[in-house]
Design a protein around this motif. Structure first.
Motif, short mmCIF file in Angstrom:
data_model
loop_
_atom_site.label_atom_id
_atom_site.label_comp_id
_atom_site.label_asym_id
_atom_site.label_seq_id
_atom_site.Cartn_x
_atom_site.Cartn_y
_atom_site.Cartn_z
N ASP A 119 -15.68 61.16 -49.58
CA ASP A 119 -15.71 60.86 -49.89
C ASP A 119 -16.41 62.85 -48.86
O ASP A 119 -16.19 63.69 -49.51
N PHE A 120 -15.61 63.02 -48.41
CA PHE A 120 -15.40 64.28 -47.11
C PHE A 120 -14.53 64.78 -47.79
O PHE A 120 -15.36 66.51 -48.30
N VAL A 163 -15.55 69.00 -49.53
CA VAL A 163 -15.23 70.18 -49.05
C VAL A 163 -14.28 70.74 -50.12
O VAL A 163 -13.81 72.17 -50.77
N GLU A 164 -13.50 70.06 -51.04
CA GLU A 164 -13.24 70.50 -52.74
C GLU A 164 -13.44 71.37 -52.98
O GLU A 164 -13.66 72.30 -53.66
N VAL A 165 -15.42 70.23 -53.17
CA VAL A 165 -16.25 71.42 -54.01
C VAL A 165 -16.40 72.54 -53.83
O VAL A 165 -16.39 73.79 -53.87
N GLY A 187 -23.20 67.29 -51.45
CA GLY A 187 -22.34 66.42 -51.23
C GLY A 187 -22.43 64.88 -52.25
O GLY A 187 -21.73 63.95 -51.96
N LEU A 188 -23.78 65.58 -53.51
CA LEU A 188 -23.70 64.43 -54.00
C LEU A 188 -22.92 65.00 -55.29
O LEU A 188 -22.96 64.03 -56.65
N ALA A 189 -22.00 66.49 -55.47
CA ALA A 189 -21.56 67.23 -56.64
C ALA A 189 -20.70 66.00 -57.25
O ALA A 189 -19.85 65.26 -55.96
N LYS A 190 -20.84 66.65 -58.24
CA LYS A 190 -19.12 65.58 -59.52
C LYS A 190 -19.20 66.55 -60.43
O LYS A 190 -19.09 67.77 -60.96
N PHE A 191 -17.27 66.69 -60.26
CA PHE A 191 -17.21 67.90 -61.30
C PHE A 191 -17.37 66.87 -62.65
O PHE A 191 -17.07 65.03 -62.49
N SER A 192 -17.38 67.40 -63.73
CA SER A 192 -17.79 67.41 -64.86
C SER A 192 -16.95 68.33 -66.43
O SER A 192 -17.27 68.92 -66.24
N PRO A 213 -13.25 72.46 -63.19
CA PRO A 213 -14.14 71.87 -64.25
C PRO A 213 -15.73 72.29 -63.88
O PRO A 213 -15.64 72.74 -62.54
N ALA A 214 -16.32 72.38 -64.90
CA ALA A 214 -17.57 72.32 -64.14
C ALA A 214 -18.20 71.49 -62.98
O ALA A 214 -17.71 70.23 -63.44
N ILE A 215 -19.59 71.96 -62.36
CA ILE A 215 -20.04 70.75 -61.94
C ILE A 215 -21.22 70.17 -61.79
O ILE A 215 -21.89 71.76 -62.15
#
Length: 619
Positions: free
Chosen positions: A334-335, A339-341, A446-451, A420-422
């Motif tokens: 998760d961490f 960081v990646e996002v 922290g809750l973001a998702k790649f989309s 990709p989109a976030i």
């Protein structure tokens, strides 16, 4: 003489009748809409007569477009079209007159959206790139829900982006229906049962098999879904167990200074990220030194994830240190994800990441996971709106407008600029930071998702903050970029009004009310300016600007996903003189009092009749 008189009278009357027929034929023409095509798609109930009438009209319009390149019949055919339609509808509804019972006006069936009446008109308004997207997504429609969803989302984008004109009350041939009519009449390979069901929500009645086949199809979908869910859960558990075993094995093999950032399971992934960015990897000792040993006095923010500390590096740079609460070794992924996002995006309205630290601290504390950002001096938007009155008064209209546009730019970049989109998933006032110039920075990924573009996520674990979470995500786990749009709409209304996302209903003490629902009621009553915070200084001379921003907030926070615009469209509305599209009526509030729900579901009540309230609160 008498005989001659009667002969003359006879010839005169005959001439009058012939002339009248000819005059009538000039002023009235036959209806080119073939309503017999709807016979295959009878209504399922007799309660939604007006809605079925609209769907039937739109379906027949698609056949007219296919054969004559016309969206609507000529104006002199309006009367005959209503007569033909009423005749067909009488086979399903007794004593039903759509003009009288639904409040439709005779000319509406011939009045096009934004005066678009021909295919050429439509293609001159909608750019070819958008039409190519429709051809790509809507050419072959099947009973696959994903295929239909992809098509309808594309059509919704066209309506929101290019068909923003006023329909002047006409809901028969309105702009909302035009993209579907275009898709059926021009794009789809065949106008078959699947495409009609997808585009017009009309289900065919196949002789002898309709009811049973539908039931069998539903049962098949449900059973298949259960197997997929169970199978997916088992596979997920197996993969998680295997990852944990690998992680424990790596940890046993690691050696060296456990007090340094190299001592955590996510180090390989983080080092890969670092090699492609300018991120700094700090030691845990450096973090402690900069924050007075992570002193309580240095805490400047708290959240579900942990605490944020103010720190100073040896070179004098002020930093914000975010220390995660989850100290078990299971939180490495998760961490690394956060960081990646953050490391993958770069925009003036997004908070950049300076560095990170992962360490195994001493004495039973466990794993340390820390991100380091530059300190944003003025704190969060929440501090200014809901902290103290002095800070709130400093937010003049030019500053609030700057913050609103900056937030929109940052979120639009996440949705449409990042690859990709976030999807952020936690847009709220406390996650918008302000620098010395009141330039907003969207923070906390922290809750973001790649989309992948256009993708829809279905999640059983809903994240976010009460009041900001979109209804379709909160209730069904359906996550799209428009979930962020909903949160932005709520935040924009907070910025304009100075009120929180959930407010108390002044009419009913102790009852909660969504801020967006309250603002919508003000707009409907012609009191849009009452939404504006009365302590805002430097208001614009043109009050329509204020009302426009109120309407944008309401449009973005519409409970129905398909009514919300994309963030790029929101930004365009804010930065240009484009008018805000017509806002559709909202279903009853998600936190409605039980009495409101009962009134809305009572056919004799004056409520809207929607039954979309899925969360209620007993009074």
């Amino acid at each position: 003489m008498t005989m001659s008189f009667f002969l003359l009278l006879h010839f005169f009357l005959t001439a009058v009748v012939v002339f009248s027929d000819q005059l009538l034929s000039v002023t009235t023409s036959n209806c080119p809409l073939n309503f017999s095509t709807i016979q295959k798609f009878p209504p399922k109930t007799t309660t939604d007569k007006c809605q079925y009438t609209l769907q039937a009209i739109h379906l027949t319009q698609s056949f007219l477009l296919k054969t004559s390149s016309l969206f609507v019949p000529p104006s002199n055919a309006s009367t005959s079209c209503w007569q033909d339609l009423t005749t067909v509808l009488s086979q399903h509804f007794q004593s039903f007159d759509p003009l009288l019972d639904c409040g439709f006006s005779t000319p509406w069936i011939s009045q096009g959206c934004m005066n678009i009446t021909t295919l050429k008109d439509f293609e001159s308004v909608v750019p070819s790139s958008a039409l190519d997207d429709v051809r790509d997504k809507c050419y072959q429609l099947s009973n696959n829900s994903a295929t239909c969803s992809s098509c309808t989302v594309t059509l919704g984008n066209i309506k929101a982006g290019y068909l923003n004109g006023s329909d002047k009350g006409n809901n028969v041939t309105d702009c909302t229906s035009y993209p579907a009519v275009y898709a059926a009449g021009v794009v789809t390979a065949t106008v078959d049962d699947d495409s009609v069901l997808c585009l017009f929500a009309l289900d065919s009645a196949t002789v002898g098999t309709g009811s049973s086949s539908s039931i069998q199809w539903v049962i098949g979908v449900v059973v298949g879904g259960v197997f997929l869910l169970v199978g997916g859960a088992l596979i997920g558990l197996w993969r998680r167990k295997r990852k944990r075993k690998r992680r424990r094995r790596r940890m046993r093999e690691m050696s060296g200074d456990r007090n340094d950032c190299k001592g955590a399971g996510s180090v390989a992934q983080l080092e890969t990220i670092q090699s492609h960015t300018t991120l700094v990897r700090y030691t845990f000792d450096e973090i402690k030194s900069s924050t007075n040993g992570l002193s309580v006095r240095n805490i400047i923010g708290r959240g579900g994830y942990g605490n944020v500390y103010r720190g100073i590096l040896p070179d004098g740079s002020e930093i914000a240190v975010k220390r995660f609460k989850n100290l078990s070794d299971g939180g490495d992924e998760d961490f690394a994800h956060e960081v990646e996002v953050i490391a993958s995006v770069c925009h003036i309205n997004l908070l950049p990441l300076r560095g990170y630290c992962v360490a195994k601290s001493q004495r039973f504390v466990g794993h340390e996971r820390i991100t380091v950002c530059d300190l944003v001096t003025k704190g969060s938007l929440h501090d200014h709106l809901f902290g103290d009155d002095e800070k709130r008064r400093k937010l003049s209209w030019p500053i609030r407008q700057k913050i609103a546009i900056g937030m929109a730019r940052g979120i639009a970049y996440l949705h449409h600029g990042a690859q990709p989109a976030i999807i952020h998933r936690d847009i709220k006032a406390s996650n918008i930071l302000l620098d010395d110039e009141f330039e907003p920075k969207v923070a906390d990924f922290g809750l973001a998702k790649f989309s992948p573009e256009g993708a829809t996520h279905l999640s059983t674990r809903v994240a976010g903050t009460l009041g900001y979470v979109a209804p379709e995500y909160a209730l069904f786990g359906k996550l799209t970029d428009r979930s962020d749009v909903y949160s932005f709409g709520v935040l924009l209304l907070e910025l304009i009004s100075g009120k929180k996302a959930i407010v108390e209903n002044t009419n009913t003490k102790g009852e909660a009310l969504m801020l967006s629902d309250w603002a919508w009621e003000m707009v409907k009553e012609g009191r849009a300016l009452d939404v504006v915070d009365n302590c805002i200084s430097e208001l614009p001379t043109e009050k329509m600007v204020l009302e426009k921003y109120v309407r944008i907030g309401i449009l973005c926070s519409h409970p129905q996903l398909q009514e919300r615009p994309l963030m790029l469209q929101v930004l365009k509305l804010m930065e240009t003189d484009l008018k805000v599209p017509i806002i559709r009526e909202r279903p009853i509030s998600l936190i409605s009092n039980i009495n409101v729900i009962e009134r809305s579901s009572n056919p004799g009540s004056s409520g809207s009749g929607h039954s979309s309230s899925l969360i209620s609160k007993e009074s």
